[in-house]
Design a protein around this motif. Structure first.
Motif, mmCIF file in Angstrom:
data_model
loop_
_atom_site.group_PDB
_atom_site.id
_atom_site.type_symbol
_atom_site.label_atom_id
_atom_site.label_comp_id
_atom_site.label_asym_id
_atom_site.label_seq_id
_atom_site.Cartn_x
_atom_site.Cartn_y
_atom_site.Cartn_z
ATOM 1 N N GLY A 63 -2.277 -14.669 -7.260
ATOM 2 C CA GLY A 63 -3.334 -13.676 -7.194
ATOM 3 C C GLY A 63 -3.955 -13.384 -8.539
ATOM 4 O O GLY A 63 -4.917 -12.626 -8.634
ATOM 5 N N GLY A 64 -3.428 -13.935 -9.627
ATOM 6 C CA GLY A 64 -3.962 -13.665 -10.954
ATOM 7 C C GLY A 64 -5.089 -14.606 -11.297
ATOM 8 O O GLY A 64 -5.397 -15.552 -10.571
ATOM 9 N N PRO A 65 -5.754 -14.366 -12.449
ATOM 10 C CA PRO A 65 -6.873 -15.213 -12.862
ATOM 11 C C PRO A 65 -6.454 -16.675 -12.987
ATOM 12 O O PRO A 65 -5.405 -16.992 -13.538
ATOM 13 N N GLY A 66 -7.235 -17.565 -12.454
ATOM 14 C CA GLY A 66 -6.982 -18.992 -12.586
ATOM 15 C C GLY A 66 -5.973 -19.534 -11.607
ATOM 16 O O GLY A 66 -5.696 -20.729 -11.595
ATOM 17 N N ALA A 67 -5.392 -18.675 -10.806
ATOM 18 C CA ALA A 67 -4.371 -19.131 -9.861
ATOM 19 C C ALA A 67 -5.011 -19.431 -8.516
ATOM 20 O O ALA A 67 -5.999 -18.815 -8.131
ATOM 21 N N GLY A 68 -4.404 -20.353 -7.797
ATOM 22 C CA GLY A 68 -4.871 -20.646 -6.449
ATOM 23 C C GLY A 68 -4.280 -19.623 -5.497
ATOM 24 O O GLY A 68 -3.318 -19.901 -4.782
ATOM 25 N N ALA A 69 -4.794 -18.429 -5.535
ATOM 26 C CA ALA A 69 -4.215 -17.315 -4.777
ATOM 27 C C ALA A 69 -4.457 -17.509 -3.291
ATOM 28 O O ALA A 69 -5.543 -17.921 -2.879
ATOM 29 N N PRO A 70 -3.453 -17.226 -2.472
ATOM 30 C CA PRO A 70 -3.650 -17.299 -1.024
ATOM 31 C C PRO A 70 -4.554 -16.166 -0.570
ATOM 32 O O PRO A 70 -4.735 -15.179 -1.294
ATOM 33 N N PRO A 71 -5.147 -16.274 0.608
ATOM 34 C CA PRO A 71 -5.991 -15.183 1.102
ATOM 35 C C PRO A 71 -5.197 -13.892 1.199
ATOM 36 O O PRO A 71 -4.009 -13.889 1.510
ATOM 37 N N ALA A 72 -5.861 -12.785 0.895
ATOM 38 C CA ALA A 72 -5.194 -11.484 0.954
ATOM 39 C C ALA A 72 -4.773 -11.189 2.388
ATOM 40 O O ALA A 72 -5.555 -11.390 3.328
ATOM 41 N N PRO A 73 -3.526 -10.747 2.586
ATOM 42 C CA PRO A 73 -3.088 -10.440 3.946
ATOM 43 C C PRO A 73 -3.810 -9.206 4.475
ATOM 44 O O PRO A 73 -4.275 -8.367 3.719
ATOM 45 N N ARG A 74 -3.922 -9.138 5.782
ATOM 46 C CA ARG A 74 -4.534 -7.978 6.398
ATOM 47 C C ARG A 74 -3.631 -6.770 6.189
ATOM 48 O O ARG A 74 -2.442 -6.814 6.461
ATOM 49 N N GLN A 75 -4.197 -5.680 5.736
ATOM 50 C CA GLN A 75 -3.405 -4.499 5.441
ATOM 51 C C GLN A 75 -3.153 -3.695 6.698
ATOM 52 O O GLN A 75 -4.067 -3.474 7.504
ATOM 53 N N ALA A 76 -1.938 -3.239 6.854
ATOM 54 C CA ALA A 76 -1.610 -2.333 7.942
ATOM 55 C C ALA A 76 -2.028 -0.922 7.542
ATOM 56 O O ALA A 76 -1.994 -0.552 6.370
ATOM 57 N N VAL A 77 -2.452 -0.153 8.519
ATOM 58 C CA VAL A 77 -2.782 1.246 8.314
ATOM 59 C C VAL A 77 -1.782 2.072 9.108
ATOM 60 O O VAL A 77 -1.510 1.774 10.274
ATOM 61 N N TYR A 78 -1.239 3.108 8.467
ATOM 62 C CA TYR A 78 -0.206 3.941 9.077
ATOM 63 C C TYR A 78 -0.800 5.319 9.367
ATOM 64 O O TYR A 78 -1.404 5.940 8.495
ATOM 65 N N PHE A 79 -0.600 5.791 10.592
ATOM 66 C CA PHE A 79 -1.131 7.084 11.000
ATOM 67 C C PHE A 79 0.002 8.021 11.387
ATOM 68 O O PHE A 79 0.937 7.625 12.089
ATOM 69 N N THR A 80 -0.108 9.273 10.948
ATOM 70 C CA THR A 80 0.854 10.296 11.318
ATOM 71 C C THR A 80 0.097 11.562 11.680
ATOM 72 O O THR A 80 -0.813 11.977 10.957
ATOM 73 N N VAL A 81 0.460 12.174 12.811
ATOM 74 C CA VAL A 81 -0.141 13.422 13.257
ATOM 75 C C VAL A 81 0.900 14.525 13.114
ATOM 76 O O VAL A 81 2.018 14.412 13.636
#
Length: 451
Positions: free
Chosen positions: A365-383
């Motif tokens: 994920g750093g400069p010049g690296a062949g970074a993999p695609p960013a994973p989909r982020q989970a969203v957490y909900f609390t009521v």
């Protein structure tokens, strides 16, 4: 998200709020049966016990003598929707749920186009609607005509050459057999500097928020919904506008630092403090020091509770006095993104995401690296139940999500949809979009927290 309390952002400076919204919108595909953020129940979790009554509940001042108790929610039904519909709100009277979404690309250049669908609540609290999955109108939908739940009022501004159109339009739903929606009334607006419009709490007028270019002052104006003529100026301040309560009585404004949060182009500025005002009297109730860039602010519909969200969690303040009511801290490794309050401030919904982790230079994920695609982020909900601090419901999802509390009862509308990881929902037949207009790629569900 929802907007929830106004789902649908009402910040004058949108920096971090827009980033959070885009993260919610970029939620990805789940496997086969995955449409289920809280709308299919929580089979993996034990039921939450009813919270014991608190001897001295930490509620806002001037609360009603008798209140509806809240507890673990009951599901009031689920309906399929289109992934084009990515925003949910309630009508002023709480009898309809309005779904909207941007149409990409717009059929008319320079003119925003909105997909819209209106669901009515049946006597038993379930959702009902016509056969059409959605209709298409020009401009941004701001509410329903109080005299006709099948008519929406929209605002659009189109600039091209020397011609500028800035109008309120009333559209009659549903569309005809050819897919055309009839525009009933057009009202020309002389001022094109409006950046927030919505219906008033009684649904009889339109609120327009604007900044005077000459003085920098912020005004909240009341407009007639069919003529567009100004009724009166409800509020005026030299601060920057942030959010207005659903009943139009409480407004939050911000005073910014002169320095940006960080160096670089496009950076947001630090909010020095917020000011909370009483709209009918234009008197300041209290001020609260912030010292961070673009805090997320939510206000309950009745204006009596305020939620301030930052990376540490959510702070609840009495909207009349500024007294601290309660604080919710995020889960391990998470940061709070946004919060929403029920109509009377009894319930808080908090959304969280994983805390950002800096990638080392040259590493993954750093400069010049062949970074993999960013994973989909989970969203957490609390009521949460604000009287006891107890959890009423929690869930997580990788889908796009928006939500909104009803303006008159503890009912939460949750909208979820599938979308591609890199782009918002597309038109049917386009890459990333559903195969046809009728393909269900989202869901709308209602949770009733009343006991």
């Amino acid at each position: 998200g929802g907007f929830v309390g106004t789902s649908i952002s009402e910040l004058a400076r949108e920096g971090i709020t827009v980033v959070r919204k885009l993260i919610l919108l970029s939620g990805g595909l789940l496997a086969a049966t995955a449409l289920g953020i809280g709308l299919a129940g929580d089979p993996a979790q034990p039921p939450v016990a009813d919270p014991p009554p608190a001897a001295k509940p930490a509620l806002v001042t001037d609360a009603p003598k008798t209140e509806v108790r809240v507890g673990p929610p009951r599901q009031r039904g689920i309906v399929n929707t289109s992934s084009l519909l990515t925003s949910v709100r309630w009508s002023a009277d709480g009898k309809q749920v309005i779904l909207t979404g941007d149409v990409h690309p717009s059929p008319v250049p320079r003119l925003p186009t909105t997909a819209v669908k209106v669901f009515s609540l049946a006597a038993d609290g379930t959702l009902s609607a016509g056969d059409r999955p959605w209709d298409q109108v020009a401009g941004e939908v701001i509410g329903l005509d109080p005299a006709d739940p099948h008519a929406v009022i929209a605002h659009f501004s189109e600039a091209g050459g020397i011609n500028i159109r800035n109008q309120l339009v009333r559209y009659q739903l549903p569309a005809d057999d050819k897919g055309k929606v009839k525009a009933i009334i057009r009202a020309d607006l002389a001022d094109d500097s409006v950046y927030l419009m919505r219906m008033t709490a009684d649904g009889l007028a339109v609120l327009a928020t604007r900044t005077d270019e000459a003085t920098g002052a912020t005004e909240i104006r009341r407009l007639h919904p069919t003529s567009g003529q100004q009724d009166r100026v409800l509020f005026r301040t030299n601060d920057a506008f942030m959010v207005l309560s659903g009943n139009d009585t409480t407004v939050v404004t911000a005073v910014y630092e002169d320095r940006p949060a960080t160096a670089g182009p496009g950076d947001s500025f630090v909010v020095k403090e917020i000011h909370v005002w009483d709209v009918p009297t234009s008197k300041q109730r209290f001020r609260w020091k912030i010292g961070q860039a673009e805090p997320e602010i939510a206000v309950s519909h009745d204006g009596k509770l305020l939620a301030i969200t930052d990376a540490k969690g959510v702070l609840l303040l009495d909207g009349l006095t500024g007294k601290e009511v309660r604080r919710y801290v995020g889960g391990p490794g998470r940061v709070a993104w946004s919060s929403s309050l029920s109509h009377d401030g009894r319930i808080t919904l908090v959304s969280e995401g994983a805390a950002p982790v800096a990638a080392p230079p040259g590493g993954p994920g750093g400069p010049g690296a062949g970074a993999p695609p960013a994973p989909r982020q989970a969203v957490y909900f609390t009521v949460y139940d604000n009287a006891t601090g107890k959890t009423l419901k929690k869930w997580e999802t990788n889908l796009g999500v928006d939500f909104a509390f009803a303006p008159n009862r503890p009912t939460l509308a949750v909208l979820e949809w599938r979308t591609t990881p890199s782009a918002p929902a597309a038109m049917p037949g386009m890459p990333g979009g559903p195969a046809s207009r009728d393909e269900p790629t989202g869901r709308l569900g209602l949770w009733d927290f009343a006991k």
